[in-house]
Each structure stands twice: as structure tokens, then as C-alpha cells.
Design a protein around this motif. Structure first.
Motif, mmCIF file in Angstrom:
data_model
loop_
_atom_site.group_PDB
_atom_site.id
_atom_site.type_symbol
_atom_site.label_atom_id
_atom_site.label_comp_id
_atom_site.label_asym_id
_atom_site.label_seq_id
_atom_site.Cartn_x
_atom_site.Cartn_y
_atom_site.Cartn_z
ATOM 1 N N TRP A 1 -28.579 28.399 -35.789
ATOM 2 C CA TRP A 1 -27.531 28.357 -36.809
ATOM 3 C C TRP A 1 -26.386 29.273 -36.421
ATOM 4 C CZ3 TRP A 1 -28.340 31.350 -41.978
ATOM 5 C CH2 TRP A 1 -27.270 31.140 -42.846
ATOM 6 N N ASP B 1 -21.601 21.001 -35.887
ATOM 7 C CA ASP B 1 -21.299 21.850 -37.033
ATOM 8 C C ASP B 1 -22.319 22.982 -37.177
ATOM 9 O OD1 ASP B 1 -19.931 22.817 -39.186
ATOM 10 O OD2 ASP B 1 -20.422 21.169 -40.541
ATOM 11 N N HIS C 1 -22.538 24.953 -40.395
ATOM 12 C CA HIS C 1 -23.041 24.248 -41.581
ATOM 13 C C HIS C 1 -23.878 23.060 -41.120
ATOM 14 C CE1 HIS C 1 -20.183 26.647 -43.861
ATOM 15 N NE2 HIS C 1 -19.272 26.302 -42.975
ATOM 16 N N PRO C 2 -25.019 23.331 -40.482
ATOM 17 C CA PRO C 2 -25.794 22.247 -39.855
ATOM 18 C C PRO C 2 -26.430 21.296 -40.862
ATOM 19 C CG PRO C 2 -26.961 24.333 -39.691
ATOM 20 C CD PRO C 2 -25.627 24.641 -40.294
ATOM 21 N N GLN C 3 -26.529 20.051 -40.443
ATOM 22 C CA GLN C 3 -27.191 19.013 -41.225
ATOM 23 C C GLN C 3 -28.409 18.535 -40.427
ATOM 24 O OE1 GLN C 3 -26.071 18.102 -44.365
ATOM 25 N NE2 GLN C 3 -24.689 19.838 -44.016
ATOM 26 N N VAL C 4 -29.534 18.384 -41.085
ATOM 27 C CA VAL C 4 -30.778 18.035 -40.404
ATOM 28 C C VAL C 4 -30.620 16.768 -39.564
ATOM 29 C CG1 VAL C 4 -33.179 17.320 -40.694
ATOM 30 C CG2 VAL C 4 -32.270 19.198 -42.075
ATOM 31 N N GLU C 5 -30.133 15.690 -40.153
ATOM 32 C CA GLU C 5 -30.072 14.420 -39.411
ATOM 33 C C GLU C 5 -29.100 14.487 -38.243
ATOM 34 O OE1 GLU C 5 -32.180 11.896 -39.354
ATOM 35 O OE2 GLU C 5 -33.262 13.128 -40.785
ATOM 36 N N ALA C 6 -27.984 15.170 -38.428
ATOM 37 C CA ALA C 6 -27.024 15.301 -37.329
ATOM 38 C C ALA C 6 -27.648 16.091 -36.176
ATOM 39 C CB ALA C 6 -25.745 15.971 -37.814
ATOM 40 N N TRP C 7 -28.375 17.145 -36.507
ATOM 41 C CA TRP C 7 -29.019 17.933 -35.453
ATOM 42 C C TRP C 7 -30.157 17.151 -34.800
ATOM 43 C CZ3 TRP C 7 -29.614 23.838 -35.209
ATOM 44 C CH2 TRP C 7 -28.351 24.438 -35.272
ATOM 45 N N ASP D 1 -26.587 27.044 -46.498
ATOM 46 C CA ASP D 1 -26.120 26.274 -45.342
ATOM 47 C C ASP D 1 -27.260 25.673 -44.530
ATOM 48 O OD1 ASP D 1 -23.376 26.474 -45.729
ATOM 49 O OD2 ASP D 1 -23.244 28.389 -44.667
ATOM 50 N N VAL D 2 -28.455 26.232 -44.646
ATOM 51 C CA VAL D 2 -29.589 25.738 -43.856
ATOM 52 C C VAL D 2 -30.812 25.416 -44.711
ATOM 53 C CG1 VAL D 2 -28.871 26.845 -41.697
ATOM 54 C CG2 VAL D 2 -30.282 28.129 -43.318
ATOM 55 N N ALA E 1 -31.807 22.862 -46.296
ATOM 56 C CA ALA E 1 -32.456 21.561 -46.075
ATOM 57 C C ALA E 1 -33.503 21.626 -44.970
ATOM 58 C CB ALA E 1 -31.417 20.498 -45.750
#
Length: 191
Positions: free
Chosen positions: A10, A41, A44-50, A113-114, A116
Motif C-alpha cells: 500500500w 492506484d 487507494h488500492p482496489q482488490v480487483e484492480a490489484w 483505503d485498504v 476491503a
């Protein structure tokens, strides 16, 4: 043939001086194939994007049939434990995994931000996996031994006083991680 996939955490933009950045450079100098993506990002990470980005990076690393060693730090380690890209059918290409300073679900939940990532179902990786964590990591105050290693039956190396194993806690170049990458029998020790 082997390759290395390095997954950051992160708010990490792969800065020079961080042990992962230095590891990638050292492995490349040694002639190794290294994939070290900037995950989307990072602030501000997103699970599916990562997960999608890590899956693409794993496929790139495994190109031409390479056996992949994964080195994941912090949120990258949480991603690997809960949403492994190798579960999408590429599991046989992952040879070894090093999870460094995985953050606890409680820490993740406390940070919007994390948060999720805290809901990912933690499961034992199928590849040979080793955890390295410090005994005073603010991102896993419960201790990686009790949160991850013992419940999952994974070996752990505990680094005394290493914080979150970042540059600010003294972890720039980390020679024993490079040694472990190049020789599976090498022992990871404090910097």
C-alpha cells in the motif's frame, strides 16, 4: 528457467532505496528475469484492480514456461494470501513464495483505503511459502506468527525490531533476501 515476481504494498510507488527496488535491480544485474509492476492506484488500492494487475504480471513472469518465485511485501502479501493470482489456473508456475510483513486483517479494517483487503479469505498457498515478519510490526500488532504462520502451518522468520520492514525501519538493500532468491536453501536474516 526461473523468473521473479515482486509485489509491493500500500502506498508504495517502488522507490529507489526500498529493499524490493534494490532486490529487483540486483536480480536483473545477475541476469534474472524480474517482473516488478506498479500496481494500480497504490495510495487507494482496489482488490480487483490489484488482483488483475498481479495476474497479468504473473503471466508475464511465467512466459516461456518459467517457474516463478513470488516476493510480496505488506499489502502485496495480503493480496497473495487472500486473492492469489495463481488460483486462476496458473498455480503450477509458482515455485516459491516469500511473504514479507503481511498486515493483519484488523489493521486493514482500521484503514478505509485498504479495508476491503481484510475481507479476503486467507488460505494456505499451494506453493512452498515462507513468511518473514518483525516482532514489532505496527501493521500486524497481533504478530504474524499467531495471525498467519501458525493457523496456515507456514514457516516464519521473525526479525527482531524490524518494524514494517521498510526503508524507514532500515530495510533498504537486504542481502539475505537476494541470497534466498538465488538459493532456496539460504536463510533470511536481519539486515
Amino acid at each position: 528457467m526461473r523468473a521473479f515476481l515482486i509485489l509491493h504494498g500500500w502506498d508504495n510507488f517502488r522507490p529507489p532505496g526500498h529493499w524490493q527496488h534494490e532486490l529487483a535491480a540486483s536480480l536483473r544485474r545477475a541476469g534474472e528475469h524480474v517482473v516488478y509492476p506498479q500496481l494500480p492506484d497504490a495510495a487507494h488500492p482496489q482488490v480487483e484492480a490489484w488482483r488483475t494487475a498481479a495476474s497479468a504480471a504473473l503471466a508475464e513472469a511465467a512466459d516461456d514456461g518459467a517457474q516463478v518465485t513470488v516476493i510480496a511485501h505488506s499489502l502485496g502479501a495480503a493480496l497473495w494470501l487472500g486473492a492469489r493470482p495463481d488460483d486462476a489456473g496458473a498455480g503450477s508456475v509458482v515455485d516459491r513464495v516469500l511473504l514479507v510483513a503481511p498486515p493483519s486483517p484488523g489493521f486493514l479494517r482500521d484503514n478505509p483505503d485498504v479495508a476491503a483487503f481484510a475481507d479476503l479469505p486467507i488460505s494456505r498457498p499451494t506453493a512452498q511459502t515462507h513468511i518473514v515478519a518483525s516482532d514489532d510490526d505496527p501493521c500486524c500488532p497481533e504478530g504474524a506468527e499467531s495471525v498467519f504462520a501458525a493457523p496456515l502451518g507456514l514457516p516464519i522468520t521473525t526479525i527482531p525490531g524490524g518494524g514494517h520492514l521498510t526503508v524507514s525501519s532500515g530495510y533498504g538493500e537486504w542481502p539475505s533476501v537476494l541470497d534466498w532468491c538465488l538459493d532456496p536453501t539460504a536463510t533470511i536474516v536481519p539486515r
